[in-house]
Design a protein around this motif. Structure first.
Motif, mmCIF file in Angstrom:
data_model
loop_
_atom_site.group_PDB
_atom_site.id
_atom_site.type_symbol
_atom_site.label_atom_id
_atom_site.label_comp_id
_atom_site.label_asym_id
_atom_site.label_seq_id
_atom_site.Cartn_x
_atom_site.Cartn_y
_atom_site.Cartn_z
ATOM 1 N N SER A 95 0.963 -1.236 -0.005
ATOM 2 C CA SER A 95 0.121 -0.090 -0.023
ATOM 3 C C SER A 95 0.863 1.287 0.011
ATOM 4 O O SER A 95 0.701 2.091 -0.778
ATOM 5 C CB SER A 95 -1.020 -0.071 1.218
ATOM 6 O OG SER A 95 -1.710 -1.296 1.181
ATOM 7 N N GLY A 96 1.839 1.235 0.926
ATOM 8 C CA GLY A 96 2.855 2.369 0.975
ATOM 9 C C GLY A 96 3.419 2.665 -0.454
ATOM 10 O O GLY A 96 3.596 3.656 -0.716
ATOM 11 N N LEU A 97 3.925 1.476 -1.006
ATOM 12 C CA LEU A 97 4.731 1.540 -2.387
ATOM 13 C C LEU A 97 3.755 2.222 -3.293
ATOM 14 O O LEU A 97 4.256 2.984 -4.108
ATOM 15 C CB LEU A 97 5.312 0.375 -2.784
ATOM 16 C CG LEU A 97 6.631 -0.223 -1.979
ATOM 17 C CD1 LEU A 97 6.925 -1.456 -2.440
ATOM 18 C CD2 LEU A 97 7.820 0.922 -2.299
ATOM 19 N N LEU A 98 2.575 1.717 -3.285
ATOM 20 C CA LEU A 98 1.685 2.261 -4.398
ATOM 21 C C LEU A 98 1.262 3.833 -4.366
ATOM 22 O O LEU A 98 1.294 4.255 -5.469
ATOM 23 C CB LEU A 98 0.277 1.422 -4.147
ATOM 24 C CG LEU A 98 -0.941 1.649 -5.161
ATOM 25 C CD1 LEU A 98 -0.334 1.384 -6.819
ATOM 26 C CD2 LEU A 98 -2.176 0.923 -4.892
ATOM 27 N N GLU A 102 5.915 10.358 -5.895
ATOM 28 C CA GLU A 102 7.094 10.427 -6.153
ATOM 29 C C GLU A 102 7.201 10.984 -7.591
ATOM 30 O O GLU A 102 8.055 11.926 -7.804
ATOM 31 C CB GLU A 102 8.042 9.174 -6.361
ATOM 32 C CG GLU A 102 9.544 9.191 -6.504
ATOM 33 C CD GLU A 102 10.104 9.987 -5.290
ATOM 34 O OE1 GLU A 102 11.097 10.702 -5.523
ATOM 35 O OE2 GLU A 102 9.946 9.579 -4.155
ATOM 36 N N ARG A 103 6.558 10.499 -8.528
ATOM 37 C CA ARG A 103 6.406 10.976 -9.838
ATOM 38 C C ARG A 103 5.839 12.645 -9.982
ATOM 39 O O ARG A 103 6.174 13.275 -10.855
ATOM 40 C CB ARG A 103 5.248 10.584 -10.718
ATOM 41 C CG ARG A 103 5.930 8.862 -10.971
ATOM 42 C CD ARG A 103 4.780 8.069 -11.548
ATOM 43 N NE ARG A 103 4.264 8.650 -12.843
ATOM 44 C CZ ARG A 103 4.591 8.207 -13.875
ATOM 45 N NH1 ARG A 103 5.856 7.390 -13.825
ATOM 46 N NH2 ARG A 103 4.482 8.889 -15.103
ATOM 47 N N ALA A 115 7.949 18.264 -3.069
ATOM 48 C CA ALA A 115 7.134 18.094 -2.013
ATOM 49 C C ALA A 115 7.546 17.481 -1.057
ATOM 50 O O ALA A 115 8.787 16.863 -0.850
ATOM 51 C CB ALA A 115 6.153 17.323 -2.791
ATOM 52 N N LEU A 116 6.620 17.299 0.119
ATOM 53 C CA LEU A 116 7.138 16.743 1.380
ATOM 54 C C LEU A 116 7.826 15.282 1.310
ATOM 55 O O LEU A 116 8.648 14.931 1.863
ATOM 56 C CB LEU A 116 5.865 16.670 2.358
ATOM 57 C CG LEU A 116 5.932 15.585 3.424
ATOM 58 C CD1 LEU A 116 6.822 16.307 4.316
ATOM 59 C CD2 LEU A 116 4.640 15.874 4.257
ATOM 60 N N ARG A 164 9.936 6.588 -0.463
ATOM 61 C CA ARG A 164 10.268 5.945 0.767
ATOM 62 C C ARG A 164 9.530 6.361 2.011
ATOM 63 O O ARG A 164 9.150 5.781 2.929
ATOM 64 C CB ARG A 164 11.806 6.490 0.988
ATOM 65 C CG ARG A 164 12.682 5.764 -0.007
ATOM 66 C CD ARG A 164 13.964 6.143 -0.002
ATOM 67 N NE ARG A 164 14.353 7.467 -0.020
ATOM 68 C CZ ARG A 164 15.194 8.351 0.440
ATOM 69 N NH1 ARG A 164 16.359 7.759 0.757
ATOM 70 N NH2 ARG A 164 15.549 9.648 -0.100
ATOM 71 N N SER A 165 9.001 7.713 1.925
ATOM 72 C CA SER A 165 8.116 8.339 3.010
ATOM 73 C C SER A 165 6.962 7.597 3.290
ATOM 74 O O SER A 165 6.409 7.153 4.578
ATOM 75 C CB SER A 165 8.151 9.619 2.902
ATOM 76 O OG SER A 165 9.490 10.501 3.088
#
Length: 420
Positions: free
Chosen positions: A20-23, A29-30, A39-40, A44-45
């Motif tokens: 879920s976090g990667l999705l 990230e893009r 952006a914040l 990884r975050s």
């Protein structure tokens, strides 16, 4: 109460949080950008936030889950306060907190967490499309109409008393639901016309107009034939296609006033729909070269209303009045009064007649067979009324083409209803 986690279930929760976090993180990230105005958070975050939520939930410490949520929220507040870009937003900050919350949800329901992650990622990725929809495509009158419809559906319907005031009729909640359903149908027809304006497809335009009034659609198409602006055959095909909406609305009325009838009516309505659709489509396909384009569209208001509340209230009042009429005649004359009232109602509107008949009882009641034949008679009388309208508005050629299709799809409905 403490929860015991097996090694396999712990891995499943952490894997769900990781995915879920990667999705969500890959999507952010893009759009993160580079340099001092980036952006914040990125991939990884978001992944770490989701894993942190899952870990806190696995430890079964409510205080730790709350502290983690507060920490992620504080990160978002600080990032927003330090944002010096020309157009600061809070989308990424909110999404990061949601990533943490989804990680927590993974420990309770992996399917729910996965669904939330997909929905959130879809919303994040659809930024441009949603902005265009809200700013450019959606009109002020449609926003106003949506607010009115939401107020009726979410406030008026639940608050209305749900008990008949006389016999089986005059139920306030049923009346409010009727208004709501009519507004939804008008709204769908409005959106259909907007989407179809650019295509000028006669078949789909007639179908959308039929949800407002099939009889009015048949009359307007006939006027175009009488004035020599259109040929009788394609206009008749479009008129028959508008009857598809009649069958659909009949099911909607049944679901609103007496859902027990759905099991008995879906097959007849489907048969009537198929006959009307195939008959009308065959007439339109027979045009030379497959031409199906409508004539020049008339100028429409720049910001038309999504629906007309007054019309919906009048139709709902008509439906209720017909129910009261049939109820009174039934108590006075019995089955003969029921049929007489249904036939009178069908001259004005078949949906009013259907509502008046179906509200009297359920298909398995003692009165069920009589109600079924009363409905069949009402639909037949309404078909004859539509045929008369076609003859009067468009002449005998248009009346023959349109009327034959109307009578054919009605015969299919009545035949299947008789066998049900």
């Amino acid at each position: 109460m403490e929860t015991t986690w097996s090694f396999a279930s712990t891995l499943a929760v952490l894997a769900g949080a990781l995915g879920s976090g990667l999705l969500m993180g890959i999507e952010r990230e893009r759009r993160k950008g580079a340099g001092p105005h980036r952006a914040l958070a990125g991939v990884r975050s978001f992944t770490l936030a989701s894993l942190a939520g899952a870990t806190a939930a696995l430890l079964d410490a409510g205080w730790l889950v709350a502290v983690g949520a507060a920490f992620v929220a504080a990160l978002g507040v600080v990032a927003y306060a330090r944002d010096r870009s020309d157009d600061p937003g809070v989308t990424t900050e909110i999404a990061l907190w949601l990533a943490y919350a989804i990680g927590v949800v993974c420990a309770h329901s992996l399917p729910m967490a996965a669904a939330l992650a997909v929905v959130v990622t879809g919303l994040l990725a659809s930024r441009d499309a949603l902005h265009r929809f809200a700013r450019d495509w959606l009109r002020p009158a449609e926003v106003h109409g949506a607010l009115v419809l939401a107020a009726i559906a979410l406030l008026a319907v639940p608050l209305a008393p749900n008990r008949p005031l006389w016999g089986e009729v005059l139920n306030p909640q049923v009346m409010v639901r009727l208004v709501c359903v009519l507004l939804v149908i008008q709204s769908l027809a409005h959106l259909g016309r907007r989407l179809l304006d650019a295509r000028h497809a006669m078949a789909l335009s007639a179908l959308a107009s039929g949800f407002v009034s099939s009889t009015a659609t048949i009359a307007s198409l006939g006027v175009a034939v009488r004035e020599g602006r259109e040929a009788a055959r394609p206009q008749g095909g479009a008129a028959v296609l508008s009857c598809v909406a009649t069958m659909a609305q009949l099911i909607v009325v049944a679901a609103t006033v007496q859902p027990a009838w759905l099991a008995r009516l879906w097959a007849p309505a489907l048969a009537g729909t198929l006959v009307a659709a195939l008959w009308g489509w065959a007439l339109l396909r027979a045009l030379p070269g497959g031409a199906m384009e409508a004539g020049p569209a008339q100028a429409a208001p720049s910001d038309p209303a999504m629906f007309k509340l007054r019309d919906a209230l009048l139709i709902a009042a008509l439906l209720t009045a017909m129910q009261v009429l049939v109820q009174g005649l039934t108590q006075w004359w019995g089955d003969a009064g029921l049929i007489a009232g249904a036939l009178l109602a069908a001259l004005a509107d078949v949906h009013a007649a259907a509502a008046a008949v179906l509200v009297q009882g359920r298909p398995h009641d003692a009165a069920g067979p009589g109600l079924q034949w009363a409905l069949a008679a009402a639909v037949s009388v309404h078909a004859a009324s539509k045929t008369a309208v076609a003859l009067a508005s468009g002449g005998w050629r248009y009346g023959l083409v349109a009327g034959s299709g109307v009578l054919a799809h009605t015969a299919a409905f009545v035949a299947v209803l008789a066998l049900a």
